[in-house]
Enzyme design. Sequence first.
Site, short mmCIF file in Angstrom:
data_model
loop_
_atom_site.label_atom_id
_atom_site.label_comp_id
_atom_site.label_asym_id
_atom_site.label_seq_id
_atom_site.Cartn_x
_atom_site.Cartn_y
_atom_site.Cartn_z
CB SER A 238 -0.89 0.00 1.24
OG SER A 238 -0.09 0.26 2.38
CE LYS A 239 -1.92 6.68 -2.67
NZ LYS A 239 -3.32 6.95 -2.49
NE ARG A 240 1.13 0.30 6.31
CZ ARG A 240 2.16 -0.51 6.49
NH1 ARG A 240 3.26 -0.08 7.04
NH2 ARG A 240 2.08 -1.77 6.12
CG HIS A 241 4.73 -1.16 1.68
ND1 HIS A 241 3.40 -1.46 1.81
CD2 HIS A 241 5.40 -1.98 2.52
CE1 HIS A 241 3.27 -2.45 2.69
NE2 HIS A 241 4.47 -2.77 3.14
N GLY A 242 5.57 3.44 0.36
CA GLY A 242 6.17 4.38 -0.57
C GLY A 242 5.44 4.33 -1.90
#
Length: 461
Positions: A238-242
């Site tokens: 997800s966006k959390r991973h960049g």
Amino acid sequence: MSVVVRFAPSPTGMLHVGGARTAIFNYFFARAHGGRFILRIEDTDTERSKQEYTDEILDSMRWLGLDWDAEPIYQTQRFDLYRSYVRKMLNAGTAYKCWATAAEIDEMRAKAQAEGKKPMYDRRFRDFEGPEPAGPYVVRFKAPLTGTTIVHDLIKGDVSFANEEIDDFVILRSNDAPTYNFTVVVDDVEMGISHVIRGDDHLNNTPKQIMLMNALGMKVPHYAHVPMILGSDKVKLSKRHGAVAVTNYREEGYLPEAMLNALVRLGWARGDQEIFSKADLAAEFKLEGCGSSPSVFDRTKLDHLNNHYIREKSLEELSDLLKLSYGVDLSVLLATPSSRKLFEALRERAVKLTDFASLASWYLDNNFVRDEASMKEIVATTPRDALDALAGKWAALATADFSGPKAFEAIKETANNLKLKIPQLAKPVRVLLTGTLASPDLGIVLEALGRDRALERLRRI
Ligand code: GLU
């Protein structure tokens, strides 16, 4: 059977890694089976869908080289078709109108929950025969009450769903808009889709879609649900991973070949082969190569692949690409055999296309910035007479004789004469000439710079 597949993005965001992987599987499955690859824009959520996202998705697909057959199909242009199917089902008695209000539905759900049951619509209008009440209504599917629906999944095997778990779900909303599961079914049937290849987050929709197709008397396509993609921490990507949008990777300096190769390996393999060209995949992509467990999107692998594909490019191709897409002009490196040798050395090292600007900065600009810590060290430790002696030797060489081996020989001789170890002189020379210790082979650096630029830098301490 002729193969027809579709990629069906919802334009509510950019094309991300997971969507691109789905598109890639569909694309190569079609190409390897002599089939068609159709693009369907699922834009029925008019509040969240945006033209700019559609443009961005098409752009990313073009960049990846996933050319689709025929014009893209937009669901918002097919509402009449969907409604005609709703009428067909109403007439056949496989769907019915329901006048329950939102408050009544909430009440039913609460009641079911209180009884420890799954919150479901209680089917109160399923067999309704009286005169039609006034007011807005939705159209619901008359779902089978008993039995099981089996998804014969080409990746996961048979997955069974108890029909009693499935609601008489809405197919047409009170504002006359068809719902997701319904439009997908109409389109998959109308477009003659032979294989539905999509993320397994859709697996729970599949029994509903199969039930609808059965009710319509239509042939059910084959299904293949691909497992999800995880980040390096084994949590769903997800966006959390960049960066998750394909565009971000493009901007960061990744090549489409590398992106394609990295993505196709997420949940698909052929033996232990790591490098796959487009031609390879177009000839040989088979669903049998898909695994049923989630896969991890690994940056290190992507970097490795990107360096591989950068090294496969000719200097001319790289120069054009860098100028066109990244505004970095390295065309001067194409000019002479020695500058080309330097370009080749940089090509070995570059992980991303955006690395070239910094890798070549010392060559392009005489006012390049030297690494401060390295400079401090060499200023403190390098005997000036060694630098002066070396400058004398270089100056004595004719410009045309200033080859890598000859210029380096001068370093060796100077070091020997002054009883220094070669690195004691070669290291400061490298820092003075390129600003860092992490530059290509010194012979290549010297020859590319040429005598006068090398001398000027050597004296600038
Ligand atoms: N529009 C759906 C999505 O973007 C895909 C639906 C499908 O492939 O059936 O997730």
